[in-house]
Design an enzyme around this catalytic site. Structure first.
Site, mmCIF file in Angstrom:
data_model
loop_
_atom_site.group_PDB
_atom_site.id
_atom_site.type_symbol
_atom_site.label_atom_id
_atom_site.label_comp_id
_atom_site.label_asym_id
_atom_site.label_seq_id
_atom_site.Cartn_x
_atom_site.Cartn_y
_atom_site.Cartn_z
ATOM 1 N N TYR A 1 -73.574 0.345 -3.946
ATOM 2 C CA TYR A 1 -72.846 -0.858 -3.508
ATOM 3 C C TYR A 1 -73.831 -1.992 -3.220
ATOM 4 O O TYR A 1 -73.640 -3.125 -3.665
ATOM 5 C CB TYR A 1 -72.031 -0.513 -2.252
ATOM 6 C CG TYR A 1 -71.159 -1.638 -1.736
ATOM 7 C CD1 TYR A 1 -69.924 -1.921 -2.324
ATOM 8 C CD2 TYR A 1 -71.543 -2.414 -0.642
ATOM 9 C CE1 TYR A 1 -69.110 -2.940 -1.842
ATOM 10 C CE2 TYR A 1 -70.740 -3.442 -0.151
ATOM 11 C CZ TYR A 1 -69.521 -3.689 -0.754
ATOM 12 O OH TYR A 1 -68.720 -4.707 -0.268
ATOM 13 N N SER B 1 -71.462 -9.830 -0.464
ATOM 14 C CA SER B 1 -71.365 -9.160 0.848
ATOM 15 C C SER B 1 -72.656 -9.461 1.595
ATOM 16 O O SER B 1 -73.656 -9.872 0.976
ATOM 17 C CB SER B 1 -71.243 -7.649 0.629
ATOM 18 O OG SER B 1 -71.423 -6.943 1.836
HETATM 19 N N1 LIG Z 1 -63.904 -5.469 3.801
HETATM 20 C C1 LIG Z 1 -65.177 -5.721 4.044
HETATM 21 O O1 LIG Z 1 -65.706 -5.410 5.131
HETATM 22 C C2 LIG Z 1 -66.019 -6.424 3.018
HETATM 23 C C3 LIG Z 1 -67.242 -6.983 3.437
HETATM 24 C C4 LIG Z 1 -68.021 -7.664 2.506
HETATM 25 C C5 LIG Z 1 -67.594 -7.798 1.196
HETATM 26 N N2 LIG Z 1 -66.401 -7.234 0.814
HETATM 27 C C6 LIG Z 1 -65.984 -7.432 -0.582
HETATM 28 O O2 LIG Z 1 -64.790 -8.185 -0.579
HETATM 29 C C7 LIG Z 1 -64.046 -7.929 -1.770
HETATM 30 C C8 LIG Z 1 -62.583 -7.668 -1.424
HETATM 31 O O3 LIG Z 1 -62.495 -6.443 -0.682
HETATM 32 P P1 LIG Z 1 -61.397 -6.191 0.465
HETATM 33 O O4 LIG Z 1 -62.130 -6.160 1.756
HETATM 34 O O5 LIG Z 1 -60.265 -7.132 0.310
HETATM 35 O O6 LIG Z 1 -60.981 -4.675 0.114
HETATM 36 P P2 LIG Z 1 -59.613 -4.060 -0.482
HETATM 37 O O7 LIG Z 1 -59.958 -2.663 -0.860
HETATM 38 O O8 LIG Z 1 -58.503 -4.281 0.493
HETATM 39 O O9 LIG Z 1 -59.310 -4.968 -1.746
HETATM 40 C C9 LIG Z 1 -59.938 -4.794 -2.991
HETATM 41 C C10 LIG Z 1 -58.890 -5.070 -4.067
HETATM 42 O O10 LIG Z 1 -59.535 -4.957 -5.346
HETATM 43 C C11 LIG Z 1 -58.705 -4.164 -6.183
HETATM 44 N N3 LIG Z 1 -59.548 -3.525 -7.191
HETATM 45 C C12 LIG Z 1 -60.467 -2.556 -6.994
HETATM 46 N N4 LIG Z 1 -61.004 -2.183 -8.163
HETATM 47 C C13 LIG Z 1 -60.443 -2.957 -9.118
HETATM 48 C C14 LIG Z 1 -60.604 -3.044 -10.536
HETATM 49 N N5 LIG Z 1 -61.433 -2.229 -11.190
HETATM 50 N N6 LIG Z 1 -59.894 -3.962 -11.199
HETATM 51 C C15 LIG Z 1 -59.025 -4.778 -10.542
HETATM 52 N N7 LIG Z 1 -58.815 -4.715 -9.213
HETATM 53 C C16 LIG Z 1 -59.522 -3.826 -8.515
HETATM 54 C C17 LIG Z 1 -58.039 -3.179 -5.242
HETATM 55 O O11 LIG Z 1 -56.870 -2.580 -5.785
HETATM 56 C C18 LIG Z 1 -57.754 -4.055 -4.035
HETATM 57 O O12 LIG Z 1 -56.521 -4.723 -4.141
HETATM 58 C C19 LIG Z 1 -64.766 -6.773 -2.451
HETATM 59 O O13 LIG Z 1 -65.572 -7.271 -3.500
HETATM 60 C C20 LIG Z 1 -65.617 -6.199 -1.344
HETATM 61 O O14 LIG Z 1 -66.750 -5.526 -1.860
HETATM 62 C C21 LIG Z 1 -65.618 -6.562 1.690
#
Ligand SMILES: NC(=O)c1ccc[n+]([C@@H]2O[C@H](COP(=O)([O-])OP(=O)(O)OC[C@H]3O[C@@H](n4cnc5c(N)ncnc54)[C@H](O)[C@@H]3O)[C@@H](O)[C@H]2O)c1
Length: 275
Positions: free
Chosen positions: A167, A154
């Protein structure tokens, strides 16, 4: 970008960025081992994916003519993860690509973060990434054709924001893991990199808990009320990017077009880190 004949493990694949990564990798010809917990985690203030979400990812990949094994597994459970990846290996024949994408967030000032909040975020975002890589690396080495591991960190892996110390620590932590693996695995031509997204429009940011955190002054905030704050974060004039913007970077790093790129942190951040 052809990934024809490659097999990719994607965690957090049921929705959001993970689904987008699975679909983009399949569009380029890869078969997919899709992992997701598909149930809530107690300290996460928004719902996680459902079994139906994971099913939809599988259907979208199959609609592209690619094979997929979709398994409900918590990345914190290394035994179950090992079993799922072994099943995928048996079905699909090899593992070339890992996208360690599963992640969670919760919010509190550092002195109010509970032990459970801390453990759940670190266990999913840092230990879960290690579990995922550890499970896939032996097959990647045995495949003898190198490979690519992409860890979704991130912008919070590079700079800090208030109310999310656990985080921020987890997303900084995966950089150390990435750099170590990049050195250890280079002799096997397995490349390891991190991607650092700015805000991405997924359920992780589009939820009531986050609206309330960003607008404590507002009695009933909506996404429209918090959107101006997202604009401030980026240099480019936009509030957030779409999941496919991150997936395109993932596909590049997974492909031979990035064949000599290893050990790097690739921002897809609309200029957030310039600020
Ligand atoms: N959305 C943002 O603004 C953002 C920004 C920077 C980084 N990220 C990172 O991107 C990645 C994806 O996030 P996203 O934005 O798609 O959010 P999201 O919440 O839509 O997707 C996360 C997915 O991971 C799954 N998950 C969570 N814990 C889990 C576990 N213990 N085992 C297996 N699956 C698990 C959830 O069920 C979900 O499907 C994450 O690592 C997040 O930290 C997100």
């Amino acid at each position: 970008m052809s990934l024809e004949g490659k097999v990719a493990v994607v965690t957090g694949a049921a929705r959001g960025q993970g689904r987008s990564h699975a679909v983009r990798l399949a569009e380029e010809g890869a078969d997919v081992i899709a992992i997701d917990i598909c149930r809530p985690i107690s300290t996460v203030p928004y719902p996680l994916a459902t079994a139906g979400d994971l099913q939809e990812t599988a259907e979208r990949v199959r609609a592209l003519g690619r094979r997929i094994l979709a398994v409900e597994v918590d990345v914190r459970d290394s035994l179950a993860l090992n079993a799922a990846i072994a099943e995928g290996l048996a079905l699909l024949g090899r593992i070339d690509i890992v996208v360690a994408n599963a992640g969670i967030i919760s919010f509190a000032p550092v002195e109010d973060i509970t032990g459970e909040m801390w453990d759940e975020v670190i266990d999913v975002n840092l230990k879960g990434v290690w579990h995922t890589c550890k499970a896939a690396i032996p097959a990647m080495k045995a495949g003898g054709e190198g490979g690519s591991i992409v860890i979704i960190s991130s912008v919070a892996g590079v700079k800090a924001w208030e109310n999310q110390a656990h985080y921020v620590a987890s997303k900084h932590g995966v950089i150390g893991l990435m750099r170590t693996m990049a050195r250890e695995l280079a002799p096997h031509r397995i490349r390891v990199n991190t991607v650092h997204p700015t805000s991405v429009l997924t359920d992780m940011i589009d939820n009531d808990g986050l609206y309330r955190l960003f607008r404590p002054d507002h009695p009933n905030p909506t996404m429209a009320d918090v959107e101006p704050l997202f604009w401030q974060q980026n240099s480019l004039p936009l509030p957030w990017v779409e999941p496919v913007d991150i997936s395109n970077a993932v596909v590049f790093l997974a492909s031979d077009q990035a064949r000599y790129i290893t050990g790097i942190m690739l921002p897809v951040d609309a200029g957030t880190l310039l600020k």
